[in-house]
Design an enzyme around this catalytic site. Structure first.
Site, short mmCIF file in Angstrom:
data_model
loop_
_atom_site.label_atom_id
_atom_site.label_comp_id
_atom_site.label_asym_id
_atom_site.label_seq_id
_atom_site.Cartn_x
_atom_site.Cartn_y
_atom_site.Cartn_z
N ASP A 277 -2.15 3.82 -4.37
CA ASP A 277 -2.50 4.46 -3.10
C ASP A 277 -3.43 5.62 -3.43
O ASP A 277 -4.63 5.43 -3.59
CB ASP A 277 -1.20 4.88 -2.40
N ARG B 130 12.67 -3.05 1.45
CA ARG B 130 12.23 -3.53 0.13
C ARG B 130 12.51 -5.02 -0.05
O ARG B 130 11.87 -5.70 -0.83
CB ARG B 130 12.96 -2.78 -0.99
#
Ligand code: IMP
Ligand code: MG
Length: 175
Positions: free
Chosen positions: A98, A160
């Site tokens: 990111d 997740r």
């Protein structure tokens, strides 16, 4: 929630990623280090596609984010490595590149342990968000600058376990 990458697309991307990694190392033994927690699903799928000699280890990195986009202080624990990486080719595996700060801070700490080489592989790369002077060596997918969950990635420790990657829509992100 909107699906960004289906299970089939993920499977294809990870097969491509594995092929690139295999070609790069040409059968040399590798130490693969997963960056917990987000990488665990990718790690499990990736290592089973790499028929080459390897050790697998884990480190934990956690940026105490408030919500989705504002990163907090980063805490990295390389002391949990169970085997020496001295003289080894090391491949760090993470869920997403990111801002790049996690790998940027982790790599020097790994370097201090005397490996032969250190490279990085990620599932997702948000190209536009980079804040550091490095890029991942291997990336399965480039994605737009939006918050994603599933296949290891979380929002406040949820999602997740989704087998696909989905975009969280603004009303699902409580910021
Ligand atoms: P960095 O900004 O490249 O250091 O990424 C740090 C960590 O932030 C990643 O390993 C993820 O755990 C988390 N992260 C960044 N973007 C997302 C996202 O879109 N969804 C879920 N987690 C993310
Ligand atoms: Mg992570």
């Amino acid at each position: 929630m909107k699906t960004l990458l289906t299970e089939e697309q993920l499977g294809e991307g990870i097969r491509r990623l594995a092929a690139e990694i295999k070609k790069h190392y040409e059968g040399r033994p590798l130490t693969i280090i997963g960056v917990m927690i987000g990488s665990i699903v990718l790690l499990a799928d990736l290592i089973r596609l790499l028929d080459m000699p390897m050790r697998v280890d884990l480190v934990k990195a956690r940026s105490y984010r408030e919500g989705s986009t504002r990163p907090g202080p980063l805490v990295i624990n390389v002391d949990m490595l169970s085997e020496s990486i001295q003289g080894r080719d090391v491949l760090l595996v993470d869920d997403i590149f990111d801002t790049g700060r996690t790998l940027w801070e982790l790599i020097p700490q790994i370097d201090d342990l005397g490996p032969m080489s250190v490279r990085s592989a990620v599932l997702l790369w948000k190209e536009g968000r980079r804040e550091v002077a490095m890029k991942p060596d291997f990336a399965a997918f480039k994605i737009p600058n939006e918050f994603v969950v599933g296949y290891g990635l979380d929002y406040r420790d949820q999602y997740r376990n989704l087998p696909y990657v989905a975009l969280l829509e603004p009303h699902e992100i409580g910021e």
